[in-house]
Motif scaffolding. Structure first.
Motif, short mmCIF file in Angstrom:
data_model
loop_
_atom_site.label_atom_id
_atom_site.label_comp_id
_atom_site.label_asym_id
_atom_site.label_seq_id
_atom_site.Cartn_x
_atom_site.Cartn_y
_atom_site.Cartn_z
N TYR A 115 34.57 -65.87 -5.97
CA TYR A 115 33.18 -65.60 -5.64
C TYR A 115 32.42 -66.92 -5.70
O TYR A 115 32.72 -67.81 -6.52
N ASP A 116 31.42 -67.07 -4.84
CA ASP A 116 30.73 -68.35 -4.69
C ASP A 116 30.08 -68.85 -5.98
O ASP A 116 29.95 -70.06 -6.20
N ASP A 117 29.68 -67.94 -6.85
CA ASP A 117 28.96 -68.33 -8.06
C ASP A 117 29.87 -68.76 -9.20
O ASP A 117 29.38 -69.28 -10.21
N GLY A 121 29.14 -71.69 -12.16
CA GLY A 121 28.87 -71.04 -13.44
C GLY A 121 29.80 -71.50 -14.53
O GLY A 121 29.36 -71.76 -15.67
N ARG A 209 28.97 -56.45 -9.85
CA ARG A 209 28.58 -57.05 -8.58
C ARG A 209 28.18 -56.02 -7.55
O ARG A 209 27.59 -56.38 -6.52
N ASP A 228 25.93 -61.43 -11.27
CA ASP A 228 26.65 -62.65 -10.93
C ASP A 228 26.52 -63.65 -12.08
O ASP A 228 25.89 -63.36 -13.11
N PHE A 229 27.10 -64.82 -11.90
CA PHE A 229 27.08 -65.83 -12.96
C PHE A 229 25.68 -66.37 -13.19
O PHE A 229 25.35 -66.78 -14.29
N GLY A 230 24.86 -66.36 -12.16
CA GLY A 230 23.48 -66.81 -12.34
C GLY A 230 22.75 -65.93 -13.33
O GLY A 230 22.05 -66.43 -14.23
N GLU A 231 22.91 -64.63 -13.18
CA GLU A 231 22.26 -63.71 -14.12
C GLU A 231 22.89 -63.80 -15.51
O GLU A 231 22.20 -63.65 -16.52
#
Length: 241
Positions: A115-117, A121, A209, A228-231
């Motif tokens: 996954y892009d994140d 992350g 997700r 996601d990793f941002g959250e």
């Protein structure tokens, strides 16, 4: 993102541990492609097996084998190898080719698309905490090129126990030198990952997700739900100051 509320801000975790399949990359399309690639290999190198067993027939045979020998739940690679040995024997093919078939399958199985994140992350997290992984699957982080992101990587087939057994979570914490309450576990499965980690004394983040509400169906209360990793990073920083 949602999280449980508390009047006391906990200390930063010393470690964050991750599930692999369907947490760092989607696994279903990878396995489907790996099985197609394996069957094409069989058509060329073990044609009697390919003629006698479709992809679906091999899958059904593995399921029957798993029902007879439930210990294979701990090692899906061993299950696939045993299934191929039975298929080769039934077809009268040279069994020495099984290991070549498995090598071909594993090469395709480890051709995952993150996954892009994930990589940004992990790089950010590694500056803040110890990072590890716990998996019931047979992904090879070295083959994937990601092993350097993880201080420890614990796999069910190596340890002899699988999530949600508390022992696999505790083993990873011990290898990292942290207490369970000092670690956070992140995974996509509310039962194996979230409930399993919480019962072992870790905090658990559901990496959801898809916007599922499956946790409500099972009465599971994650410490946080992140898309996601941002959250995930936002929750860690906001929750711990």
């Amino acid at each position: 993102m949602t999280a449980t509320t508390s009047t006391q801000r906990p200390a930063w975790p010393k470690a964050v541990l991750f599930d692999l399949d369907d947490t760092l990359w989607p696994i279903a399309p990878v396995i489907a492609q790996a099985e197609r690639s394996l069957h094409a290999w069989l058509q060329q190198h073990a044609p009697r097996v390919a003629a006698g067993f479709s992809i679906d027939a091999l899958r059904q045979a593995r399921q029957r084998l798993l029902e007879r020998r439930p210990e294979f739940h701990l090692d899906l690679g061993a299950l696939r190898r045993a299934g191929l040995r039975e298929a080769f024997a039934d077809a009268g093919e040279d069994s020495t080719k099984v290991e070549h078939a498995m090598a071909h399958f594993f090469a395709a199985r480890n051709a995952v698309a993150l996954y892009d994140d994930v990589l940004p992350g992990l790089e950010k997290l590694s500056e803040l905490v110890l990072v590890g992984s716990i998996s019931n699957g047979n992904a090879d982080l070295r083959a994937i090129g990601m092993s350097h992101h993880f201080k420890v990587s614990v796999a069910a087939h190596q340890l002899g126990c699988a999530k949600p057994d508390a022992a696999i979570f505790l083993a990873a914490c011990e290898q990292l030198g942290v207490a369970p309450h000092e670690a956070v576990y992140v995974g996509d499965d509310v039962l194996l990952d979230v409930r399993g980690a919480q019962q072992a004394g870790l905090r658990a983040v559901w990496l959801n997700r898809t916007g599922s509400s499956r946790h409500l169906e099972h009465g599971v209360v994650p410490d946080a739900i992140c898309a996601d990793f941002g959250e995930l990073l936002d929750w860690l920083e906001r929750r711990h100051g």
